[in-house]
Design a protein around this motif. Structure first.
Motif, PDB file in Angstrom:
ATOM      1  N   VAL A   1      23.000  10.628 -36.722  1.00  0.00           N
ATOM      2  CA  VAL A   1      21.896  10.994 -37.597  1.00  0.00           C
ATOM      3  C   VAL A   1      20.993  12.040 -36.956  1.00  0.00           C
ATOM      4  CG1 VAL A   1      19.886  10.131 -38.837  1.00  0.00           C
ATOM      5  CG2 VAL A   1      21.940   8.726 -38.692  1.00  0.00           C
ATOM      6  N   VAL A   2      20.713  13.086 -37.722  1.00  0.00           N
ATOM      7  CA  VAL A   2      19.791  14.135 -37.293  1.00  0.00           C
ATOM      8  C   VAL A   2      18.455  13.903 -37.984  1.00  0.00           C
ATOM      9  CG1 VAL A   2      19.388  16.609 -37.129  1.00  0.00           C
ATOM     10  CG2 VAL A   2      21.729  15.720 -37.056  1.00  0.00           C
ATOM     11  N   ILE A   3      17.418  13.673 -37.173  1.00  0.00           N
ATOM     12  CA  ILE A   3      16.071  13.444 -37.678  1.00  0.00           C
ATOM     13  C   ILE A   3      15.363  14.790 -37.712  1.00  0.00           C
ATOM     14  CG2 ILE A   3      13.929  12.137 -37.390  1.00  0.00           C
ATOM     15  CD1 ILE A   3      16.422  10.380 -37.720  1.00  0.00           C
ATOM     16  N   ALA A   4      15.336  15.403 -38.886  1.00  0.00           N
ATOM     17  CA  ALA A   4      14.726  16.725 -39.037  1.00  0.00           C
ATOM     18  C   ALA A   4      13.350  16.572 -39.667  1.00  0.00           C
ATOM     19  CB  ALA A   4      15.612  17.615 -39.906  1.00  0.00           C
ATOM     20  N   ASP A   5      12.328  17.083 -38.994  1.00  0.00           N
ATOM     21  CA  ASP A   5      10.982  16.890 -39.508  1.00  0.00           C
ATOM     22  C   ASP A   5      10.051  17.960 -38.942  1.00  0.00           C
ATOM     23  OD1 ASP A   5       9.690  14.132 -40.898  1.00  0.00           O
ATOM     24  OD2 ASP A   5       8.233  15.441 -39.943  1.00  0.00           O
ATOM     25  N   LEU A   6       9.014  18.267 -39.700  1.00  0.00           N
ATOM     26  CA  LEU A   6       8.000  19.207 -39.238  1.00  0.00           C
ATOM     27  C   LEU A   6       7.232  18.630 -38.049  1.00  0.00           C
ATOM     28  CD1 LEU A   6       6.631  21.953 -39.862  1.00  0.00           C
ATOM     29  CD2 LEU A   6       5.085  20.718 -41.395  1.00  0.00           C
TER      30      LEU A   6
ATOM     31  N   VAL B   1      15.191  17.234 -34.474  1.00  0.00           N
ATOM     32  CA  VAL B   1      15.013  18.678 -34.558  1.00  0.00           C
ATOM     33  C   VAL B   1      13.727  18.970 -35.323  1.00  0.00           C
ATOM     34  CG1 VAL B   1      17.449  19.285 -34.383  1.00  0.00           C
ATOM     35  CG2 VAL B   1      16.459  18.842 -36.620  1.00  0.00           C
ATOM     36  N   GLU B   2      13.009  19.978 -34.860  1.00  0.00           N
ATOM     37  CA  GLU B   2      11.792  20.405 -35.550  1.00  0.00           C
ATOM     38  C   GLU B   2      12.166  21.402 -36.630  1.00  0.00           C
ATOM     39  OE1 GLU B   2       7.377  22.327 -34.583  1.00  0.00           O
ATOM     40  OE2 GLU B   2       8.882  22.135 -33.000  1.00  0.00           O
ATOM     41  N   VAL B   3      11.869  21.071 -37.878  1.00  0.00           N
ATOM     42  CA  VAL B   3      12.268  21.928 -38.986  1.00  0.00           C
ATOM     43  C   VAL B   3      11.159  21.998 -40.038  1.00  0.00           C
ATOM     44  CG1 VAL B   3      13.868  22.262 -40.910  1.00  0.00           C
ATOM     45  CG2 VAL B   3      14.736  21.495 -38.703  1.00  0.00           C
ATOM     46  N   ASP B   4      10.702  23.209 -40.299  1.00  0.00           N
ATOM     47  CA  ASP B   4       9.900  23.507 -41.480  1.00  0.00           C
ATOM     48  C   ASP B   4      10.894  23.946 -42.547  1.00  0.00           C
ATOM     49  OD1 ASP B   4       8.421  24.673 -43.509  1.00  0.00           O
ATOM     50  OD2 ASP B   4       7.157  25.872 -42.187  1.00  0.00           O
TER      51      ASP B   4
END
Length: 260
Positions: free
Chosen positions: A32-37, A59-62
């Motif tokens: 699981v990839v936890i993508a969040d701002l 991962v840091e993702v906007d």
């Protein structure tokens, strides 16, 4: 386990619905990839899940930033060997009547909900097509994908738009064994919904208790909020479904708030 060895990229996964979906997917064997701002919160969620349920990556993702989306998806694919599942879940809420809503807030809402869904879909489809093993794209819609409420014009508009995107992706990607579907929850007690209660009370001139009983839960069959687990189980259904028989669809999970 239904998702053994699959790789799931989940946006807005550091809290709320996205976090619960991540936990259920991890328990079912997915990487699981936890993508969040909020990268710090994403790291914390990833650490908790990896300690008990398997491999995770924060991962840091906007989701409105194409470069960030592409970089996050590429890192996930490199780390785990591909992308099998996308859950486009990141979202916000702004409560305003149309005549008072700023154009900037309108654009912000549509960018996060619709542009974010498009950008993550495009980035993940690249890997799903190249892998040749199919895939599942899940959009987090809402009862407001099919209904409307006062004070939520951009949210309602964006959530309706996800239905069209899912149907188009289902048509285009179906020959490659890639499914696209929409989950349409009712009101779930997340921080997003909790913030709406006083905001709606102020705008509508009623108490917070009335917002809950007379606005949010009035049309349910049992006066209950939809739970995080309810939504996560529907996500698992879509993610694990083995054929094109279930694609281009939307499933409402709302305690009868909306029926078709």
């Amino acid at each position: 386990m239904q998702l053994q060895g699959k790789v799931a990229f989940i946006t807005g996964a550091a809290s709320g619905i996205g976090k619960q979906i991540a936990a259920v997917f991890a328990a079912e064997g997915a990487n699981v990839v936890i993508a969040d701002l909020d990268f710090k919160a994403a790291q914390q969620t990833a650490q908790v899940l990896s300690a008990s349920r398997g491999q995770t990556l924060a991962v840091e993702v906007d989701v409105t930033d194409e470069a960030q989306v592409n970089a996050g998806v590429e890192l996930a694919a490199k780390t785990f060997g591909g992308i099998d599942i996308l859950v486009s879940n990141a979202g916000i809420q702004i409560i305003q009547p149309v005549q008072e809503l700023s154009y900037a807030d309108w654009k912000k809402m549509l960018a996060i909900h619709l542009d974010g869904a498009f950008l993550t879909t495009k980035a993940c489809l690249k890997h799903m097509y190249a892998q040749g093993r199919g895939g599942s794209i899940i959009y987090m819609g809402s009862v407001h994908s099919k209904e409307a409420s006062k004070l939520k014009a951009p949210y309602v508009t964006a959530k309706h738009g996800l239905l069209g995107l899912a149907k188009t992706v289902a048509k285009e990607a179906g020959p490659a064994g890639i499914h696209a579907n929409v989950i349409c929850p009712g009101f779930v007690r997340t921080p997003l919904v909790d913030r709406q209660i006083p905001e709606q009370a102020k705008e509508l001139g009623i108490s917070e208790e009335q917002v809950i009983s007379d606005v949010m839960l009035k049309d349910t069959v049992d006066g209950e909020f939809t739970s995080l687990e309810d939504v996560a189980r529907v996500a698992l259904l879509f993610a694990a479904f083995p054929s094109n028989a279930l694609t281009g669809q939307s499933l409402t999970v709302s305690h009868g708030w909306s029926m078709e």
